[in-house]
Scaffold this motif. Structure first.
Motif, PDB file in Angstrom:
ATOM      1  N   VAL A 194     -10.880  34.446  20.301  1.00 56.11           N
ATOM      2  CA  VAL A 194     -10.493  33.412  19.337  1.00 56.11           C
ATOM      3  C   VAL A 194     -10.205  34.026  17.970  1.00 56.11           C
ATOM      4  O   VAL A 194      -9.228  33.656  17.284  1.00 56.11           O
ATOM      5  N   ALA A 195     -10.988  34.979  17.533  1.00 56.93           N
ATOM      6  CA  ALA A 195     -10.771  35.626  16.235  1.00 56.93           C
ATOM      7  C   ALA A 195      -9.438  36.401  16.211  1.00 56.93           C
ATOM      8  O   ALA A 195      -8.713  36.404  15.205  1.00 56.93           O
ATOM      9  N   ILE A 196      -9.126  37.044  17.353  1.00 55.57           N
ATOM     10  CA  ILE A 196      -7.856  37.794  17.411  1.00 55.57           C
ATOM     11  C   ILE A 196      -6.661  36.834  17.293  1.00 55.57           C
ATOM     12  O   ILE A 196      -5.689  37.097  16.583  1.00 55.57           O
ATOM     13  N   ARG A 197      -6.739  35.711  17.977  1.00 53.26           N
ATOM     14  CA  ARG A 197      -5.622  34.767  17.900  1.00 53.26           C
ATOM     15  C   ARG A 197      -5.499  34.164  16.499  1.00 53.26           C
ATOM     16  O   ARG A 197      -4.390  33.872  16.036  1.00 53.26           O
ATOM     17  N   ASP A 198      -6.620  33.943  15.826  1.00 51.56           N
ATOM     18  CA  ASP A 198      -6.554  33.438  14.444  1.00 51.56           C
ATOM     19  C   ASP A 198      -5.856  34.442  13.518  1.00 51.56           C
ATOM     20  O   ASP A 198      -5.043  34.052  12.671  1.00 51.56           O
ATOM     21  N   GLU A 199      -6.166  35.703  13.666  1.00 53.08           N
ATOM     22  CA  GLU A 199      -5.495  36.718  12.847  1.00 53.08           C
ATOM     23  C   GLU A 199      -3.996  36.807  13.168  1.00 53.08           C
ATOM     24  O   GLU A 199      -3.176  36.987  12.256  1.00 53.08           O
ATOM     25  N   ASN A 200      -3.681  36.661  14.452  1.00 54.00           N
ATOM     26  CA  ASN A 200      -2.255  36.692  14.803  1.00 54.00           C
ATOM     27  C   ASN A 200      -1.493  35.538  14.158  1.00 54.00           C
ATOM     28  O   ASN A 200      -0.341  35.685  13.738  1.00 54.00           O
ATOM     29  N   SER A 201      -2.130  34.386  14.064  1.00 51.29           N
ATOM     30  CA  SER A 201      -1.471  33.247  13.415  1.00 51.29           C
ATOM     31  C   SER A 201      -1.212  33.533  11.938  1.00 51.29           C
ATOM     32  O   SER A 201      -0.153  33.165  11.385  1.00 51.29           O
ATOM     33  N   ALA A 202      -2.159  34.184  11.266  1.00 51.51           N
ATOM     34  CA  ALA A 202      -1.966  34.531   9.851  1.00 51.51           C
ATOM     35  C   ALA A 202      -0.860  35.575   9.681  1.00 51.51           C
ATOM     36  O   ALA A 202      -0.082  35.533   8.702  1.00 51.51           O
ATOM     37  N   VAL A 203      -0.734  36.498  10.640  1.00 50.31           N
ATOM     38  CA  VAL A 203       0.293  37.545  10.541  1.00 50.31           C
ATOM     39  C   VAL A 203       1.690  36.972  10.781  1.00 50.31           C
ATOM     40  O   VAL A 203       2.674  37.406  10.170  1.00 50.31           O
ATOM     41  N   ARG A 204       1.804  35.986  11.673  1.00 49.06           N
ATOM     42  CA  ARG A 204       3.118  35.424  11.966  1.00 49.06           C
ATOM     43  C   ARG A 204       3.753  34.770  10.725  1.00 49.06           C
ATOM     44  O   ARG A 204       4.978  34.713  10.601  1.00 49.06           O
ATOM     45  N   ILE A 205       2.945  34.270   9.832  1.00 54.53           N
ATOM     46  CA  ILE A 205       3.485  33.720   8.580  1.00 54.53           C
ATOM     47  C   ILE A 205       4.182  34.825   7.784  1.00 54.53           C
ATOM     48  O   ILE A 205       5.273  34.622   7.229  1.00 54.53           O
ATOM     49  N   TYR A 206       3.524  35.981   7.769  1.00 53.75           N
ATOM     50  CA  TYR A 206       4.121  37.112   7.021  1.00 53.75           C
ATOM     51  C   TYR A 206       5.378  37.641   7.711  1.00 53.75           C
ATOM     52  O   TYR A 206       6.354  37.985   7.045  1.00 53.75           O
ATOM     53  N   VAL A 207       5.380  37.699   9.048  1.00 50.39           N
ATOM     54  CA  VAL A 207       6.548  38.213   9.781  1.00 50.39           C
ATOM     55  C   VAL A 207       7.769  37.331   9.535  1.00 50.39           C
ATOM     56  O   VAL A 207       8.901  37.813   9.457  1.00 50.39           O
ATOM     57  N   GLY A 208       7.559  36.030   9.388  1.00 52.46           N
ATOM     58  CA  GLY A 208       8.688  35.147   9.104  1.00 52.46           C
ATOM     59  C   GLY A 208       9.301  35.377   7.736  1.00 52.46           C
ATOM     60  O   GLY A 208      10.443  34.948   7.487  1.00 52.46           O
ATOM     61  N   GLU A 209       8.586  36.048   6.838  1.00 53.39           N
ATOM     62  CA  GLU A 209       9.102  36.326   5.498  1.00 53.39           C
ATOM     63  C   GLU A 209       9.764  37.690   5.383  1.00 53.39           C
ATOM     64  O   GLU A 209      10.312  38.016   4.333  1.00 53.39           O
ATOM     65  N   ILE A 210       9.724  38.493   6.446  1.00 52.66           N
ATOM     66  CA  ILE A 210      10.298  39.833   6.403  1.00 52.66           C
ATOM     67  C   ILE A 210      11.797  39.750   6.706  1.00 52.66           C
ATOM     68  O   ILE A 210      12.215  39.081   7.652  1.00 52.66           O
ATOM     69  N   SER A 211      12.618  40.481   5.917  1.00 53.15           N
ATOM     70  CA  SER A 211      14.066  40.530   6.144  1.00 53.15           C
ATOM     71  C   SER A 211      14.508  41.798   6.864  1.00 53.15           C
ATOM     72  O   SER A 211      15.639  41.873   7.341  1.00 53.15           O
ATOM     73  N   ASP A 212      13.612  42.791   6.967  1.00 46.48           N
ATOM     74  CA  ASP A 212      13.957  44.041   7.644  1.00 46.48           C
ATOM     75  C   ASP A 212      13.747  43.869   9.148  1.00 46.48           C
ATOM     76  O   ASP A 212      12.644  43.551   9.603  1.00 46.48           O
TER      77      ASP A 212
END
Length: 280
Positions: A194-212
């Motif tokens: 559960v903790a790993i999936r929570d961190e993945n959700s937080a990272v996906r927000i950042y990946v959506g902001e990357i242009s590279d």
């Protein structure tokens, strides 16, 4: 002396009648000896109306002061011959022969001067056009340099703004991760998943902001490997099958986490190291 008027006919021919300058024969003129002009022999003239030539009626030359010159002048009331009028410059006479040499030289020099003036005008016009083209080229070059410098400045400014924005995104990602419980703090495999999936959700927000695109691909590979490890932890909680985390690697068999640290901003180095070891 007597008071009676004196009859000119009673005087001798040698002393009675002297030639008058205003009544001299206009046909007899001394040659023009002006400096700079060629001397030309008198040309014969022809009266268009059918008159005699210049020498008609005046075959012998007269000397001023002789009786013949005085007696044959226009003082006797006789009309001058047509040939005489033609030789004196009247409009009825036509001069036979070519123009004088000095006239031809003057006409030729006038044509030469006109050609020289036209050449000078074309030369000046060519220089003016060349100078105008040079000025236009210099202005265009200066504008091009200014535009290039402006573009470089704009590009540098945009790159600086992009870098600042990415740094802020990395800092926000780190703050989101810090609000979550790390997977290593969980007491059971299910809680770790559960903790790993929570961190993945937080990272996906950042990946959506990357242009590279390269950076996005590396982050997705990292998230996919973590998701596979979370599924393995769920199976371990149910069937007691051990779960192992396999870090993703690139084409050179190097960890993707190293590539992410290289291509990501400096503030993202900490979150990448944390996500690369989900057991902590």
């Amino acid at each position: 002396m007597s008071d009676s008027p004196r009859d000119p006919d009673q005087d001798d021919d040698a002393t009675a009648r002297l030639p008058r300058p205003d009544r001299a024969d206009p046909a007899v003129r001394p040659p023009d000896t002006s400096p700079g002009l060629p001397t030309e022999a008198p040309s014969s003239t022809v009266d268009p109306a059918g008159g005699d030539s210049f020498a008609a009626g005046r075959a012998t030359s007269t000397t001023p002061g002789s009786p013949s010159a005085a007696g044959s002048g226009p003082a006797d009331g006789a009309e001058p011959a047509r040939g005489s009028r033609a030789a004196s410059g009247g409009r009825s006479g036509v001069t036979v022969g070519a123009r004088p040499a000095w006239w031809r030289r003057l006409a030729g020099s006038g044509v030469h001067d006109a050609r020289q003036r036209r050449r000078r005008q074309w030369f000046v016009a060519g220089i003016s056009i060349g100078a105008a083209l040079i000025v236009i080229a210099l202005c265009a070059g200066a504008l091009a340099v200014v535009d290039a410098v402006s573009d470089v400045r704009d590009t540098a400014s945009e790159a600086r703004e992009t870098r600042v924005l990415r740094d802020q995104n990395c800092l926000e990602l780190e703050r989101r991760l810090n609000r979550l419980n790390p997977p290593g703090a969980a007491s059971s495999p299910a809680g770790r998943a559960v903790a790993i999936r929570d961190e993945n959700s937080a990272v996906r927000i950042y990946v959506g902001e990357i242009s590279d695109a390269r950076a996005q691909d590396g982050w997705r590979q990292l998230l996919d490997s973590r998701a596979v490890y979370a599924d393995a932890l769920d199976r371990q909680a149910k069937a007691r099958t051990p779960a192992f985390y396999v870090p993703p690697k690139n084409a050179d068999n190097e960890p993707v986490a190293d590539d992410l640290i290289e291509v990501s901003p400096a503030p993202c180095a900490g979150p990448v190291r944390r996500l690369a070891v989900p057991d902590l």
